[in-house]
Design a protein around this motif. Structure first.
Motif, PDB file in Angstrom:
ATOM      1  N   UNK A 250       0.832  -1.199   0.000  1.00 19.60           N
ATOM      2  CA  UNK A 250       0.000   0.000   0.000  1.00 19.60           C
ATOM      3  C   UNK A 250       0.870   1.254   0.000  1.00 19.60           C
ATOM      4  N   UNK A 251       1.984   1.224   0.764  1.00 18.77           N
ATOM      5  CA  UNK A 251       2.894   2.368   0.784  1.00 18.77           C
ATOM      6  C   UNK A 251       3.578   2.551  -0.566  1.00 18.77           C
ATOM      7  N   UNK A 252       3.991   1.448  -1.172  1.00 15.61           N
ATOM      8  CA  UNK A 252       4.630   1.529  -2.491  1.00 15.61           C
ATOM      9  C   UNK A 252       3.622   1.977  -3.542  1.00 15.61           C
ATOM     10  N   UNK A 253       2.402   1.442  -3.436  1.00 15.76           N
ATOM     11  CA  UNK A 253       1.373   1.833  -4.397  1.00 15.76           C
ATOM     12  C   UNK A 253       1.054   3.312  -4.331  1.00 15.76           C
ATOM     13  N   UNK A 254       1.115   3.882  -3.129  1.00 13.49           N
ATOM     14  CA  UNK A 254       0.869   5.319  -2.988  1.00 13.49           C
ATOM     15  C   UNK A 254       1.954   6.123  -3.701  1.00 13.49           C
ATOM     16  N   UNK A 255       3.201   5.673  -3.577  1.00 13.49           N
ATOM     17  CA  UNK A 255       4.298   6.358  -4.272  1.00 13.49           C
ATOM     18  C   UNK A 255       4.171   6.182  -5.774  1.00 13.49           C
ATOM     19  N   UNK A 256       3.826   4.950  -6.190  1.00 12.12           N
ATOM     20  CA  UNK A 256       3.769   4.632  -7.619  1.00 12.12           C
ATOM     21  C   UNK A 256       2.450   5.040  -8.267  1.00 12.12           C
TER      22      UNK A 256
END
Length: 434
Positions: A250-256
Motif C-alpha cells: 500500500x505504501x509503495x502503491x501510494x508512491x507509484x
C-alpha cells in the motif's frame, strides 16, 4: 558528533577482525573471542554480563541493563544480535574479508551488514548512555548470540530452552534486518521487519532396488528422487499477501500511483530495484533443491538417493505449504527435517513501532517507513516462542546506487561509514522513547 557516533565504526571494525565463521556442522572458530570482546566493552562502562556456552567455543553474551527499582516497569525489551558470520573465500574479495578495512567511505568485511554493524551500534549507544547516565527506565536485556547463521540451535535456542529466566520479563524484542533504507521512485523508504517466513530445511530420501547399470530397473531411487526434485524446483507457488506485505505494498502503491492487488504485487515489488531480489521472495512460498547425493560407481544402481531442499513458507500458509510439498514429492519419498522453524508475524502497531518510526523520521524527515516480511530467518523465531512481539530494526541510511541486499552473505560485504553513524543516532533516539 556524539561519543556513540565516534566509536561505532571502530567497534564494527574490531568485531569484523574477530573471525566467527560458522560452517554449520563443521567445526569453526566459534564465537568465544567475540563474546569476550563484547563482555569487555560492557564491563568497561560498568555493565556486567554473562557468557553462556552451548559447547566449547560456541558462546553467547547476555547483560541486563536499565530499569531498576525506581522505574517500576516490568515489561522488558530484548535487543539482540548474533556474533557469528557465514564463511568468506578471501580469494574472491577485493580486501581481506576479516580486515575491517575502510575504503571509499565503507567499512569492508564479513559481517559488515550481517550483522556486526548492528552489534557495533548497540555497543556504541549503550556505552555512551551508560557513561552519561542516560539509562532507560525500561528494563533492557542485551543478547549477543552464537550460531544464528546455522539456525540458532547453539545460541538463541539455548537461551530460550535452558535460560528462559534471563528473558522471562521481556515482552518485546528488536533484532536484525530492518530499518535499512531503499529507494522507490526517488523516495527513501525504510523497511522495518515485522514478519518472517518459516524455514524448512529438508532431507528427501528415495529407496529402491540395487542392480547392474546395464539392465532395466524400474525401481531406481535416483530416477524417483530426480522427478520429485524437478517438480519441487519448477513449481509456481501462487502470490499470497500477508497483512505485513499488504501494508508495505500500500505504501509503495501510494508512491507509484497504483492500487496494490495480488495481480500487480510483483510489478510493485519491482519498484524496489535490486532490493526486489529479497522482497519479491516474500510474496509466495519458495522451495529450492540445494544438494543431492547417490551412488558409488557408474555401473551400479544404488539402493538409496538423497537430496536437500530449502523451503521457506509464509505465515498463515503453513498447512498449504506442507500439503503441496507432499504432493510434489509423490510416492516413495521420505521427508526428514534438519530444521523446521515456524514463521511469525507481529502486528505493525503500538508504542514500539511508533518509537522506531519517529526516531528514523527525526534523522531523515522526508523519508517514509513501512513494515516488510523477511524472506530468510533470524533469531527472532526463537525469541517469538516466549511470546514476545518481535521486530527487525538495524537502522541504516543507504545510498540509492548501493545493491544492499546482494551484500548479505555476498562477496565484498561492506557498510557505509556514515550509515553506521546514522544508525547510532537513530538507536540513541529510539532508546529515549522505549
Amino acid at each position: 558528533m556524539t561519543s556513540a557516533e565516534n566509536e561505532v565504526v571502530d567497534l564494527c571494525r574490531d568485531l569484523i577482525r574477530i573471525d566467527t565463521s560458522n560452517y554449520g556442522n563443521d567445526p569453526g572458530p566459534g564465537e568465544r573471542k567475540a563474546a569476550e570482546y563484547v563482555a569487555a566493552q560492557l564491563d568497561e562502562v560498568g555493565i556486567s554480563s554473562e557468557i553462556y556456552e552451548s559447547e566449547p567455543g560456541r558462546a553467547s553474551v547476555v547483560a541486563q541493563w536499565g530499569g531498576g527499582s525506581t522505574s517500576g516497569r516490568q515489561d522488558g525489551l530484548l535487543l539482540h544480535g548474533h556474533l557469528d558470520v557465514v564463511p568468506a573465500a578471501a580469494q574472491d574479495w577485493q580486501v581481506d574479508p576479516f580486515s575491517g578495512e575502510i575504503q571509499d567511505g565503507y567499512v569492508w568485511g564479513r559481517g559488515a551488514v550481517d550483522m556486526k554493524d548492528f552489534n557495533a551500534m548497540l555497543l556504541a549507544v549503550v556505552r555512551d548512555r551508560q557513561r552519561t547516565g542516560r539509562i532507560p527506565e525500561r528494563p533492557i536485556t542485551l543478547a549477543f548470540t552464537a550460531d544464528e547463521e546455522a539456525g540458532g540451535m547453539k545460541g538463541a535456542n539455548v537461551l530460550v530452552e535452558e535460560h528462559p529466566d534471563l528473558l522471562a520479563h521481556c515482552t518485546e524484542a528488536v533484532g536484525e534486518v530492518g530499518g535499512f533504507s531503499t529507494t522507490v521512485k526517488g523516495r527513501r523508504l525504510y523497511l522495518i521487519e515485522a514478519a518472517e517466513k518459516g524455514m524448512a530445511w529438508m532431507k528427501l530420501t528415495a529407496r529402491g532396488t540395487a542392480g547392474h547399470g546395464s539392465m532395466i530397473n524400474r525401481d531406481n531411487p535416483i530416477t524417483r528422487l530426480s522427478g520429485a526434485l524437478a517438480r519441487i524446483g519448477a513449481h509456481e507457488w501462487p502470490v499470497q499477501l500477508t497483512p505485513t506485505m499488504q501494508t508495505l505494498l500500500a505504501a509503495v502503491g501510494e508512491i507509484a500511483g497504483e492500487e496494490p492487488t495480488p495481480e500487480n504485487a510483483e510489478r510493485l515489488v519491482e519498484e524496489f530495484g535490486p532490493a526486489a531480489r529479497m522482497i519479491g521472495a516474500t510474496l509466495r512460498n519458495v522451495t529450492n533443491p540445494t544438494m543431492t547425493g547417490a551412488g558409488y560407481k557408474v555401473n551400479v544402481i544404488p539402493t538409496e538417493a538423497t537430496a536437500h531442499v530449502d523451503g521457506r513458507f509464509l505465515p498463515g500458509y503453513e498447512d498449504d505449504f506442507f500439503e503441496t510439498l507432499s504432493k510434489l514429492c509423490g510416492e516413495g519419498i521420505d521427508i526428514e527435517f534438519d530444521q523446521n522453524q515456524m514463521p511469525w508475524e507481529t502486528p505493525y502497531d503500538g508504542a514500539l513501532v511508533s518509537a522506531m518510526e519517529s526516531s528514523l523520521i527525526a534523522e531523515d524527515p522526508d523519508a517514509l517507513v513501512a513494515p516488510y516480511l523477511m524472506s530468510a530467518g533470524t533469531d527472532a523465531k526463537h525469541f517469538k516462542r516466549l511470546g514476545m512481539r518481535t521486530y527487525g530494526f538495524a537502522p541504516l541510511r543507504l545510498p540509492e546506487e548501493l545493491d544492499f541486499t546482494a551484500l548479505f552473505h555476498g562477496v565484498d560485504e561492506r557498510v557505509p561509514v556514515d550509515a553506521l553513524e546514522f544508525g547510532a543516532r537513530v538507536m540513541d533516539r529510539f532508546l529515549d522513547q522505549v
